[in-house]
Design a protein around this motif. Structure first.
Motif, short mmCIF file in Angstrom:
data_model
loop_
_atom_site.label_atom_id
_atom_site.label_comp_id
_atom_site.label_asym_id
_atom_site.label_seq_id
_atom_site.Cartn_x
_atom_site.Cartn_y
_atom_site.Cartn_z
N GLN A 1 7.79 -0.59 6.15
CA GLN A 1 6.52 -0.10 6.66
C GLN A 1 6.70 1.30 7.23
O GLN A 1 7.62 1.54 8.02
CB GLN A 1 5.99 -1.04 7.75
CG GLN A 1 5.77 -2.48 7.28
CD GLN A 1 4.81 -2.56 6.11
OE1 GLN A 1 3.72 -1.99 6.14
NE2 GLN A 1 5.22 -3.29 5.08
N LYS B 1 0.84 -1.19 0.00
CA LYS B 1 0.00 0.00 0.00
C LYS B 1 0.88 1.23 0.00
O LYS B 1 1.52 1.57 0.99
CB LYS B 1 -0.90 -0.02 1.23
CG LYS B 1 -1.89 1.13 1.29
CD LYS B 1 -2.71 1.06 2.57
CE LYS B 1 -3.69 2.23 2.65
NZ LYS B 1 -4.44 2.22 3.92
N ARG C 1 4.12 4.41 8.69
CA ARG C 1 2.83 5.01 8.99
C ARG C 1 1.67 4.29 8.31
O ARG C 1 0.76 4.91 7.77
CB ARG C 1 2.81 6.49 8.61
CG ARG C 1 3.77 7.34 9.43
CD ARG C 1 3.64 8.81 9.12
NE ARG C 1 4.58 9.59 9.89
CZ ARG C 1 4.71 10.92 9.80
NH1 ARG C 1 3.94 11.59 8.96
NH2 ARG C 1 5.59 11.56 10.54
N GLY C 2 1.73 2.98 8.32
CA GLY C 2 0.64 2.20 7.75
C GLY C 2 0.75 1.96 6.26
O GLY C 2 -0.11 1.31 5.66
N TYR C 3 1.80 2.47 5.64
CA TYR C 3 1.99 2.29 4.20
C TYR C 3 3.24 1.46 3.96
O TYR C 3 4.08 1.27 4.85
CB TYR C 3 2.13 3.65 3.50
CG TYR C 3 0.93 4.54 3.67
CD1 TYR C 3 -0.22 4.34 2.92
CD2 TYR C 3 0.93 5.57 4.61
CE1 TYR C 3 -1.34 5.15 3.08
CE2 TYR C 3 -0.18 6.39 4.79
CZ TYR C 3 -1.30 6.17 4.03
OH TYR C 3 -2.41 6.96 4.19
#
Length: 444
Positions: free
Chosen positions: A329, A32, A331-333
């Motif tokens: 990874q 992501k 911050r969630g990305y």
């Protein structure tokens, strides 16, 4: 078929291939990715970037800072460079004496101007460059040495060229741009000429090398090369010797001299600040001895002024690009392996959360209510973490000693009214290039 038609078909096929390759890479990156404007095939986000102000463009789509090490080569060479620079006096008395000596040579050159207007660019680059030259080459250059002056012009031109839109295009599309004519090829020629000079100095060192008595950085590297010649994974080879020496010589010349040039402008733009620095110099140092690095602790206002000059100057606003060496990874990305990351140091140096009036020149940003110097975690002109500039200690000492030595002996006089002084960079890309100007130095 006419030549024009054949060329059109060829270009169409190439463009189609690039679109397909770009789409395939996008589908197979996985993970992501952080949010941002949708990239076009091949062009990416080029249309969203203002080539004359890339930092502002990147700020508009940034979500934070990442600066990761990328590879064994970086680790080996950085560790060696740090150790060698320390051994040659970084942060110790010997390097301070070299800076003090060069500062005195600079004063002699300044006195020769006899109060008349002059451009300070090569006055400052010559003196600063001689400090790093004494470490990497084992000796300083005479200020009138033609080879030395030629090198400084190439370094200055290279720094400017790195900040042009052409250089940015070359960096993004080197696989194509390297085959096209244009201004972007000039930076390549300049760097090759600088590398040729370094290679010649290496050759001279090789012919007179004494492994038991290294004279400079080049000698130390050559000795390490010999030690590791049977190690197939060693990064100590001739190519890396030339490149590492060039990096030290280049960075040790242009960044500090550019900061000094900007600093003169800020002090002339704000004469009340210059006057307070004069008063602190007179009180702490006087005029009967030369400034020393230990004086900094007793001169909080001068220290704050230098920090504020560095903050506002923001010499390398986007930091040095780094490559993610593994899927990371953040911050969630997910940042896929091979992703290029720009730390955007300027975003921190002008962060309103840490500096009350980030767009204004105010030494008070680094002073507490009692006038004592206060540190600020957002002061990162040398980057931070593992990638912090390995010449930070030397640069900090140079800036303090040069500013205090010059202002101990001279007052700065602008050719225009302070309010009319333009402190806008001449060019902003990889670096913020100081505007060209003249000034007068009035003996105190």
């Amino acid at each position: 078929m006419e030549l024009g038609g054949a060329v059109t078909i060829f270009l169409a096929i190439c463009l189609s291939c690039l679109v397909l390759i770009s789409a395939w890479k996008k589908m197979h990156k996985g993970g992501k990715l952080p949010p941002g404007p949708t990239p076009l095939p091949f062009l990416g986000n080029l249309l969203q970037v203002k080539t004359d102000e890339p930092f502002k463009s990147f700020m508009a789509v940034s979500i934070g800072r990442v600066a990761l090490a990328n590879g064994e080569r970086w680790r080996q060479l950085r560790r060696f460079s740090l150790t060698t620079l320390r051994n040659f006096g970084m942060g110790k008395r010997s390097i301070e004496e070299r800076i003090q000596e060069e500062a005195q040579y600079l004063l002699e050159e300044f006195r020769k101007t006899r109060g008349l207007p002059f451009d300070p660019i090569f006055f400052l680059s010559r003196t600063v460059s001689n400090v790093i030259s004494s470490v990497v080459f084992g000796s300083r250059f005479d200020y009138e040495d033609k080879t030395f002056l030629s090198l400084l012009r190439m370094i200055n031109e290279s720094f400017i060229e790195m900040s042009t839109p052409w250089a940015q295009l070359y960096d993004m599309y080197s696989c194509i741009m390297q085959y096209l004519p244009g201004r972007h090829n000039r930076i390549y020629r300049l760097i090759e000429d600088l590398k040729a000079f370094i290679a010649e100095r290496v050759k001279i060192n090789q012919e007179s090398l004494d492994p038991n008595a290294p004279r400079d950085f080049i000698d130390c590297f050559l000795i390490q090369m010999e030690k590791e010649k049977k190690n197939p994974n060693s990064e100590f080879n001739m190519k890396n010797l030339v490149l590492t020496t060039l990096n030290l010589f280049f960075a040790g010349t242009e960044t500090v001299s550019s900061t000094l040039r900007f600093g003169f402008l800020f002090l002339m733009r704000y004469p009340e600040v210059e006057e307070k620095v004069h008063q602190e110099i007179d009180h702490v140092i006087g005029n009967h001895r030369i400034p020393a690095s230990e004086d900094r602790m007793k001169m909080p206002y001068t220290d704050a002024v230098i920090h504020e000059i560095q903050r506002m100057t923001d010499i390398v606003p986007m930091g040095v690009p780094h490559t993610v060496i593994r899927d990371t990874q953040f911050r969630g990305y997910t940042l896929p392996k091979g992703t290029d990351v720009l730390p955007l140091l300027g975003s921190v140096l002008r962060d309103a959360k840490y500096f009350s009036n980030p767009e204004d020149f105010n030494p008070g940003h680094f002073l507490d209510e009692n006038g004592r110097f206060k540190k600020n975690d957002a002061f990162v002109p040398f980057s931070s973490g593992k990638r912090v500039c390995l010449g930070e200690a030397m640069a900090r000492m140079e800036l303090f000693l040069y500013f205090t030595t010059i202002l101990q002996s001279f007052s700065l006089k602008s050719l225009v009214a302070p309010k009319d002084i333009d402190i806008t960079p001449k060019m902003s890309g990889f670096g913020n290039i100081p505007p060209t100007y003249e000034l007068c130095l009035v003996p105190r």
